[in-house]
Write a protein that holds these residues in place. Structure first.
Motif, PDB file in Angstrom:
ATOM      1  N   ARG A 195       0.859  -1.191   0.000  1.00 33.86           N
ATOM      2  CA  ARG A 195       0.000   0.000   0.000  1.00 33.86           C
ATOM      3  C   ARG A 195       0.885   1.228   0.000  1.00 33.86           C
ATOM      4  NH1 ARG A 195       0.291   1.961   5.161  1.00 33.86           N
ATOM      5  NH2 ARG A 195       0.954   0.451   6.701  1.00 33.86           N
ATOM      6  N   PRO A 196       0.373   2.361  -0.471  1.00 32.39           N
ATOM      7  CA  PRO A 196       1.201   3.570  -0.483  1.00 32.39           C
ATOM      8  C   PRO A 196       1.354   4.156   0.919  1.00 32.39           C
ATOM      9  CG  PRO A 196      -0.980   4.043  -1.340  1.00 32.39           C
ATOM     10  CD  PRO A 196      -0.905   2.558  -1.129  1.00 32.39           C
ATOM     11  N   THR A 197       2.449   4.871   1.121  1.00 31.34           N
ATOM     12  CA  THR A 197       2.661   5.544   2.396  1.00 31.34           C
ATOM     13  C   THR A 197       1.626   6.656   2.549  1.00 31.34           C
ATOM     14  OG1 THR A 197       5.024   5.112   2.235  1.00 31.34           O
ATOM     15  CG2 THR A 197       4.336   6.838   3.769  1.00 31.34           C
ATOM     16  N   PRO A 198       0.937   6.718   3.695  1.00 30.76           N
ATOM     17  CA  PRO A 198      -0.077   7.763   3.853  1.00 30.76           C
ATOM     18  C   PRO A 198       0.561   9.145   3.987  1.00 30.76           C
ATOM     19  CG  PRO A 198       0.156   6.526   5.877  1.00 30.76           C
ATOM     20  CD  PRO A 198       1.011   5.840   4.851  1.00 30.76           C
ATOM     21  N   LYS A 199      -0.202  10.156   3.619  1.00 34.12           N
ATOM     22  CA  LYS A 199       0.286  11.514   3.791  1.00 34.12           C
ATOM     23  C   LYS A 199       0.390  11.810   5.275  1.00 34.12           C
ATOM     24  CE  LYS A 199      -1.797  13.402  -0.358  1.00 34.12           C
ATOM     25  NZ  LYS A 199      -2.751  14.367  -0.870  1.00 34.12           N
ATOM     26  N   ARG A 200       1.283  12.724   5.614  1.00 35.04           N
ATOM     27  CA  ARG A 200       1.485  13.080   7.010  1.00 35.04           C
ATOM     28  C   ARG A 200       0.180  13.569   7.647  1.00 35.04           C
ATOM     29  NH1 ARG A 200       6.480  16.359   8.837  1.00 35.04           N
ATOM     30  NH2 ARG A 200       6.826  14.857  10.464  1.00 35.04           N
ATOM     31  N   SER A 201      -0.560  14.412   6.946  1.00 30.36           N
ATOM     32  CA  SER A 201      -1.807  14.941   7.509  1.00 30.36           C
ATOM     33  C   SER A 201      -2.815  13.825   7.757  1.00 30.36           C
ATOM     34  CB  SER A 201      -2.403  16.002   6.595  1.00 30.36           C
ATOM     35  OG  SER A 201      -2.677  15.434   5.316  1.00 30.36           O
ATOM     36  N   ASP A 202      -2.877  12.833   6.878  1.00 30.21           N
ATOM     37  CA  ASP A 202      -3.790  11.702   7.083  1.00 30.21           C
ATOM     38  C   ASP A 202      -3.348  10.853   8.279  1.00 30.21           C
ATOM     39  OD1 ASP A 202      -5.208  12.534   4.899  1.00 30.21           O
ATOM     40  OD2 ASP A 202      -4.273  11.096   3.503  1.00 30.21           O
ATOM     41  N   ALA A 203      -2.053  10.622   8.403  1.00 31.15           N
ATOM     42  CA  ALA A 203      -1.540   9.823   9.516  1.00 31.15           C
ATOM     43  C   ALA A 203      -1.813  10.519  10.850  1.00 31.15           C
ATOM     44  CB  ALA A 203      -0.052   9.562   9.347  1.00 31.15           C
ATOM     45  N   GLU A 204      -1.594  11.841  10.903  1.00 34.49           N
ATOM     46  CA  GLU A 204      -1.856  12.590  12.136  1.00 34.49           C
ATOM     47  C   GLU A 204      -3.334  12.584  12.478  1.00 34.49           C
ATOM     48  OE1 GLU A 204      -0.105  16.386  11.473  1.00 34.49           O
ATOM     49  OE2 GLU A 204       1.926  15.685  11.932  1.00 34.49           O
ATOM     50  N   ALA A 205      -4.198  12.745  11.459  1.00 34.12           N
ATOM     51  CA  ALA A 205      -5.642  12.722  11.698  1.00 34.12           C
ATOM     52  C   ALA A 205      -6.077  11.348  12.209  1.00 34.12           C
ATOM     53  CB  ALA A 205      -6.392  13.084  10.431  1.00 34.12           C
ATOM     54  N   ASN A 206      -5.510  10.300  11.641  1.00 30.85           N
ATOM     55  CA  ASN A 206      -5.836   8.941  12.068  1.00 30.85           C
ATOM     56  C   ASN A 206      -5.392   8.712  13.513  1.00 30.85           C
ATOM     57  OD1 ASN A 206      -6.681   6.297  11.984  1.00 30.85           O
ATOM     58  ND2 ASN A 206      -4.794   5.569  11.024  1.00 30.85           N
TER      59      ASN A 206
END
Length: 185
Positions: free
Chosen positions: A20-31
């Motif tokens: 899978r692709p590496t998630p964006k930083r903003s998505d990872a922080e939101a998660n």
């Protein structure tokens, strides 16, 4: 070969692709932020926690008074500790009279009569030596019984538990004694 894993976990092999692709930083922080559960009303959550702790302590206190194994504190749970309590409670011991005797000896030592002070000192030393011998007798007997009855089980700390219990007067012991004096544990 490696099976395809879910999106949230990674493959175990560091050389393998993660699929899978590496998630964006903003998505990872939101998660990460959404996984933390904070109670909506902190005062209400604290009150519920205090109530739960209070009820647990009350259950443990009643278990100590009644001898209910289910709610005893961890230090008193299990068949080994129950046997140690019964073994100690079934016999007379000089050690349980140590505290009352120490108070009497202390009162005698305060009196300004030199003969009584000397007598109190000698009484204390004699009583102390007898209590140590009583501890040794109980400890050796208890260790032997534990080895016979609970071979292969963890009996660590059980002899010390019994020695500390025998220092207390029988009426003040918690959990309350379940056997009469002279009975077989």
């Amino acid at each position: 070969m490696l099976e395809k894993q879910s999106d949230t976990s990674q493959a175990r092999d560091p050389q393998a692709k993660k699929g899978r692709p590496t998630p964006k930083r903003s998505d990872a922080e939101a998660n990460r932020r959404t996984r933390v559960t904070v109670p909506k009303d902190r005062k209400e959550a604290a009150r519920q926690s205090r109530e739960r702790m209070r009820s647990e302590r009350e259950k443990q206190r009643t278990a100590l008074l009644e001898g209910d194994e289910r709610y005893l504190p961890a230090r008193d749970k299990g068949p080994v500790r129950k046997f140690v309590r019964d073994y100690v409670d079934a016999r007379w011991s000089l050690a349980e009279f140590f505290l009352p005797a120490a108070v009497v000896i202390l009162i005698l030592s305060v009196v300004r009569v030199p003969a009584l002070q000397l007598l109190s000192t000698l009484l204390f030393l004699a009583f102390f030596v007898l209590v140590i011998l009583d501890f040794a007798r109980l400890g050796l007997g208890l260790r032997k019984q534990l080895g016979e009855r609970f071979a292969g089980q963890n009996t660590r700390g059980a002899v010390a538990y019994g020695l500390m219990r025998i220092l207390q007067m029988r009426r003040l012991r918690l959990p309350k004694p379940q056997v009469k004096r002279g009975a077989k544990p």
